[in-house]
Design an enzyme around this catalytic site. Structure first.
Site, short mmCIF file in Angstrom:
data_model
loop_
_atom_site.label_atom_id
_atom_site.label_comp_id
_atom_site.label_asym_id
_atom_site.label_seq_id
_atom_site.Cartn_x
_atom_site.Cartn_y
_atom_site.Cartn_z
N CYS A 1 0.84 -1.19 0.00
CA CYS A 1 0.00 0.00 0.00
C CYS A 1 0.88 1.24 0.00
O CYS A 1 1.85 1.34 0.77
CB CYS A 1 -0.91 0.00 1.22
SG CYS A 1 -2.00 1.44 1.33
N CYS B 1 0.18 5.82 7.31
CA CYS B 1 -1.12 5.45 7.85
C CYS B 1 -0.98 4.54 9.07
O CYS B 1 -0.15 3.63 9.10
CB CYS B 1 -1.95 4.75 6.77
SG CYS B 1 -3.56 4.17 7.34
N CYS C 1 -2.59 -0.18 9.45
CA CYS C 1 -1.99 -1.51 9.37
C CYS C 1 -0.66 -1.52 10.12
O CYS C 1 0.05 -0.52 10.14
CB CYS C 1 -1.75 -1.92 7.91
SG CYS C 1 -3.24 -2.11 6.92
N CYS D 1 -6.05 2.75 -0.40
CA CYS D 1 -6.05 1.73 0.66
C CYS D 1 -6.23 0.34 0.08
O CYS D 1 -7.17 0.08 -0.68
CB CYS D 1 -7.17 2.03 1.66
SG CYS D 1 -7.30 0.81 2.99
N GLN E 1 -18.78 -10.00 10.80
CA GLN E 1 -17.43 -10.48 10.54
C GLN E 1 -16.75 -9.54 9.55
O GLN E 1 -17.39 -8.97 8.68
CB GLN E 1 -17.47 -11.91 10.01
CG GLN E 1 -18.04 -12.93 10.99
CD GLN E 1 -17.19 -13.08 12.25
OE1 GLN E 1 -16.01 -12.74 12.27
NE2 GLN E 1 -17.80 -13.60 13.31
N PHE F 1 -24.30 -15.69 21.97
CA PHE F 1 -23.74 -14.45 21.40
C PHE F 1 -23.95 -14.48 19.88
O PHE F 1 -23.02 -14.32 19.10
CB PHE F 1 -22.26 -14.31 21.74
CG PHE F 1 -21.96 -14.36 23.22
CD1 PHE F 1 -22.07 -13.22 24.01
CD2 PHE F 1 -21.59 -15.55 23.83
CE1 PHE F 1 -21.81 -13.26 25.37
CE2 PHE F 1 -21.32 -15.62 25.19
CZ PHE F 1 -21.43 -14.47 25.97
N GLU G 1 -28.79 -13.61 22.26
CA GLU G 1 -27.98 -12.40 22.00
C GLU G 1 -28.42 -11.31 22.96
O GLU G 1 -29.61 -11.15 23.24
CB GLU G 1 -28.16 -11.96 20.55
CG GLU G 1 -27.69 -10.57 20.20
CD GLU G 1 -26.23 -10.34 20.51
OE1 GLU G 1 -25.91 -9.29 21.10
OE2 GLU G 1 -25.40 -11.22 20.17
N ASP H 1 -19.66 -17.61 20.50
CA ASP H 1 -18.78 -16.64 19.84
C ASP H 1 -18.80 -15.34 20.63
O ASP H 1 -19.41 -14.35 20.22
CB ASP H 1 -19.25 -16.41 18.40
CG ASP H 1 -18.36 -15.44 17.65
OD1 ASP H 1 -17.25 -15.14 18.12
OD2 ASP H 1 -18.77 -14.96 16.56
N CYS I 1 -11.94 -14.12 19.04
CA CYS I 1 -11.02 -13.18 18.42
C CYS I 1 -9.88 -12.82 19.36
O CYS I 1 -9.13 -11.87 19.09
CB CYS I 1 -11.76 -11.91 17.98
SG CYS I 1 -12.57 -11.02 19.33
#
Length: 404
Positions: free
Chosen positions: A58, A64, A67, A141, A240, A267, A287, A335, A361
């Protein structure tokens, strides 16, 4: 000036040399020199580069802050993320073989939180400069979908319309199947004139929905496809990060639930897993956020070819499902957010549920919660890594656990 050799990467992607000295943008094995202030070498000069170093794909990578790892090869990043998982598992005494690793391609992130400020000549929209609150333009980007990258003029138009000269707009843009779904925070208070002008911008740029603080203007349903169901999430609802990552997680969850006829999805969000799984089993989704429950239920009721899906708004942190409730199901999908689900996992550990699909995650809380399930007699039969946060330090895991 000091010369140091970086030994490892920290959890934020910075190189770490003995001291410790933190060196941004540097890989393990690289020899660098520069001034060190408060334990940080902010402007290192590379003396000996790593063989894993690559040219950033990039053009905005040097400035930036979006990332962290564009200077590293894909193979290096994959192995580093696997090592992050291994260390988290080892810390809990978990021995499990890691199977497939799926990495989402460039230009696939379907949501971006842009920042925008008014300027003397109009407005500027993009991401923050590294280590700064200065907004920089990122028209090239390589992380977000092409539609999101092309949306910056629209974001600037919103800033001209509703940002103060000193304030900053936060504009979250989601690439939905119905068009761009835009949520704006930090602008001036909405009134009749602003509503009219927002409608003009929505028409001009072909937006599906614009939400200004808590007020939504919808032209077209900003829907997403979850299996056979079309779902319109509430503004800002969890999704996601990429379609490819979602598909990889769904495949792992579906494999883990093979043979189950009745599944609890904990969840559940707006139905990312619940609705596709309803093609093979009866689903009860839980949820905490009522608007997401409503979106899930509406998606199921308007779909064809799905088994029965019920959905309940329930705070699983304060009011987890108890063993007698869990024992009604053949399988459980869980999750939770980054903090994990300690209270709910404790009840799962006491249940008789045969199959669990554990999505996370956060490798640290994943390992902590999985260790509790292993203590209760479960075993990990499959463990996959899904990297839908390309060039970042984040990743996702999904494990299949079974108990005889």
């Amino acid at each position: 000036m000091e010369q140091v050799t970086v030994e490892r990467l920290g959890h934020k992607g910075d190189g770490i040399a003995p001291g410790p000295i933190f060196v941004p943008g540097i890989l393990p094995g690289e020899v660098v020199e520069g001034a060190v202030e408060n334990g940080v070498m902010a402007a290192p000069r590379i003396v000996t580069p790593s063989t894993a170093r690559v040219s950033a794909p990039c053009s905005h990578a040097k400035s930036c802050g979006g990332c962290q790892l564009q200077h590293a090869s894909d193979d290096f990043v994959t192995e580093w993320k696997l090592d992050v998982v291994r260390r988290a598992l080892d810390a809990q005494g978990i021995s499990a073989e890691i199977g497939s690793v799926h990495t989402s391609p460039p230009q696939s992130r379907r949501r971006a939180a842009f920042s925008a400020k008014r300027t003397k000549k109009g407005a500027l929209a993009g991401f923050h400069r590294k280590g700064s609150d200065v907004v920089i333009a990122v028209p090239n980007c390589q992380l977000v979908t092409p539609k999101l990258a092309a949306s910056l003029p629209m974001v600037e138009a919103l800033a001209v319309l509703g940002a103060s000269r000193k304030g900053e707009l936060s504009v979250t843009v989601t690439d939905s199947l119905g068009g761009l779904d835009v949520s704006v925070k930090g602008g001036k208070e909405i009134d009749t004139e602003l509503r009219s002008k927002l409608a003009d911008i929505a028409r001009e740029y072909g937006l599906a929905r614009v939400t200004w603080d808590d007020e939504a203007l919808t032209r077209l349903p900003p829907y997403h496809q979850f299996g056979k169901a079309q779902v319109v999430p509430p503004p800002g609802a969890f999704l996601q990060a990429t379609l490819a990552g979602e598909a990889a997680l769904l495949q792992a969850v579906t494999d883990a639930m093979a043979g189950a006829k009745s599944i609890a999805d904990l969840f559940a969000g707006c139905g990312t897993f619940a609705l596709p799984l309803a093609e093979q089993a009866r689903i009860h989704a839980f949820e905490g956020e009522k608007p997401m429950v409503k979106a899930l239920d509406h998606g199921w009721r308007n779909a064809q070819g799905l088994k029965h899906v019920t959905s309940t708004a329930r705070d699983l942190f304060r009011n987890p499902l108890l063993p007698d409730e869990l024992d009604r199901f053949d399988g459980v999908v869980i999750d939770p957010p980054r903090a994990g689900a300690e209270a709910q996992v404790e009840q799962l550990a006491k249940s008789k549920v045969k199959r669990i699909a554990h999505v996370s995650c956060n490798p640290v809380t994943f390992a902590r919660d999985t260790a509790r399930l292993l203590q209760a007699g479960y075993r990990v039969t499959d463990l996959r890594v899904v990297d839908q946060f390309r060039w970042s330090t984040h990743l996702e895991l999904v494990a299949a656990l079974t108990k005889d």
